[in-house]
Design an enzyme around this catalytic site. Structure first.
Site, PDB file in Angstrom:
ATOM      1  NE  ARG A  16      44.064  22.660  35.547  1.00 27.85           N
ATOM      2  CZ  ARG A  16      43.968  22.906  36.545  1.00 27.85           C
ATOM      3  NH1 ARG A  16      43.262  22.219  37.483  1.00 27.85           N
ATOM      4  NH2 ARG A  16      44.131  24.097  37.096  1.00 27.85           N
ATOM      5  CG  HIS A 208      43.908  31.166  38.156  1.00 24.32           C
ATOM      6  ND1 HIS A 208      43.971  29.998  37.190  1.00 24.32           N
ATOM      7  CD2 HIS A 208      43.199  30.677  39.067  1.00 24.32           C
ATOM      8  CE1 HIS A 208      43.111  29.111  37.246  1.00 24.32           C
ATOM      9  NE2 HIS A 208      42.399  29.385  38.508  1.00 24.32           N
ATOM     10  CB  CYS A 241      34.328  28.054  44.612  1.00 26.72           C
ATOM     11  SG  CYS A 241      35.386  28.226  45.974  1.00 26.72           S
TER      12      CYS A 241
HETATM   13 MG    MG Z   1      40.512  28.078  38.968  1.00 22.61          MG
END
Ligand code: MG
Length: 305
Positions: A16, A208, A241
């Protein structure tokens, strides 16, 4: 400093969070094969897709097909990210085992990311929570930009603690602290984890971590030292990113697993198998991924010259 946990749970977010942030579209059969390979590597939690508008995120447009056809291993929790109530309905129809929702600690980031105020997002989370509750499945609340925002810069600890409190109040089974732009440092991670633990002692916390500036594993270790035993990671470091093209994003799962297993902390993941998945993942996304262990290999056997 508390004793380090003996074991940790890793949520593999590559299918995901990883694929969603790759430029290419990975075809449905390959997504399914990725999940099959991750199943074999021993993960107990896999974030398998996002039920989001295909216009907003075309990479995830086949989430329902992936959930319908992916092999489900006994005992594995397949998580679906849902941005809103519509997504939650679709994820439940696809038999997701758990939902994940996201709210930003930064008002500006929330607004630019999903065009809603934080309050509006929390109202949506309330709807998601009601659906999850009716379906009898847990949901987790993700707090993005918890360690820094691309628009606002530093994020006050109290802001994050306040959001954690709201999410728990709505019934979040766990709260995940997201370092969305990889700006966090180990001291900051330790301090924020402690602040949340002080305010909400019984809240299962997850980190995370992103490795955008090379602090990913150090941040995992800092959280570990504060007793956090649940971490997100993406195989190979897939995803990148969104705010720094070309930079690393999610910490690479094989790097996290390597570090933890070498420390004697059980992850339940088969590292050699995972390294193979990381190498294969480079083929499906068509680029070199930032994870280190897949290139360096795992520790040589003790009798090697
Ligand atoms: Mg992430």
């Amino acid at each position: 400093m508390t004793t380090l946990p003996e074991r940790v749970t890793i949520t593999e977010v590559g299918p995901r969070d990883g694929l969603q942030n790759e430029d290419c579209y990975v075809e449905t059969p390959q997504k399914i094969e990725l999940i099959a390979r991750l199943n074999k590597a021993g993960f107990s939690r896999i974030e398998a897709g996002s039920f989001v508008s295909p216009k907003a995120i075309p990479q995830m447009r086949d989430a329902a097909d992936v959930f319908a056809a992916m092999p489900r291993r006994e005992g594995v929790t397949y998580v679906a990210l849902v941005p809103n109530v519509v997504g939650a309905r679709n994820a439940l129809a696809a038999h997701a085992d758990e939902l994940a929702t996201v709210v930003s600690a930064s008002e500006t980031h929330n607004k630019r990311n999903i065009n809603r105020s934080v309050e509006e997002s929390l109202r949506e989370v309330e709807g998601v929570a009601a659906l999850a509750s009716d379906a009898g499945i847990p949901w987790a609340g993700y707090i993005s930009t918890a360690f820094g925002c691309p628009y606002e810069g530093d994020i006050a600890e109290e802001q994050v603690v306040k959001l954690c409190t709201r999410l728990r109040g709505l019934g979040a089974a766990a709260v995940a602290l997201g370092d969305t732009i990889g700006a966090g440092n180990p001291r900051q991670v330790a301090n924020l984890v402690r602040a949340v633990q002080d305010a909400l002692p019984d809240t299962p916390l997850r980190l995370h971590a992103h490795d955008t500036r090379g602090t990913g594993l150090a941040n995992v270790f800092a959280a570990l030292q504060e007793g956090v035993d649940s971490f997100d990671a993406s195989v190979g470091g897939m995803g990148g990113c969104p705010y720094a093209p070309g930079a690393a994003g999610n910490v690479a799962t094989e790097d996290v697993v390597y570090m933890l297993e070498e420390m004697g902390i059980a992850t339940g993941v088969d590292l050699p198998a995972l390294v193979e998945v990381a190498r294969w993942a480079e083929e499906i996304v068509g680029r070199q991924l930032p994870g280190r262990v897949k290139d360096a290999g795992i520790m040589p056997a003790a009798d090697a010259e």
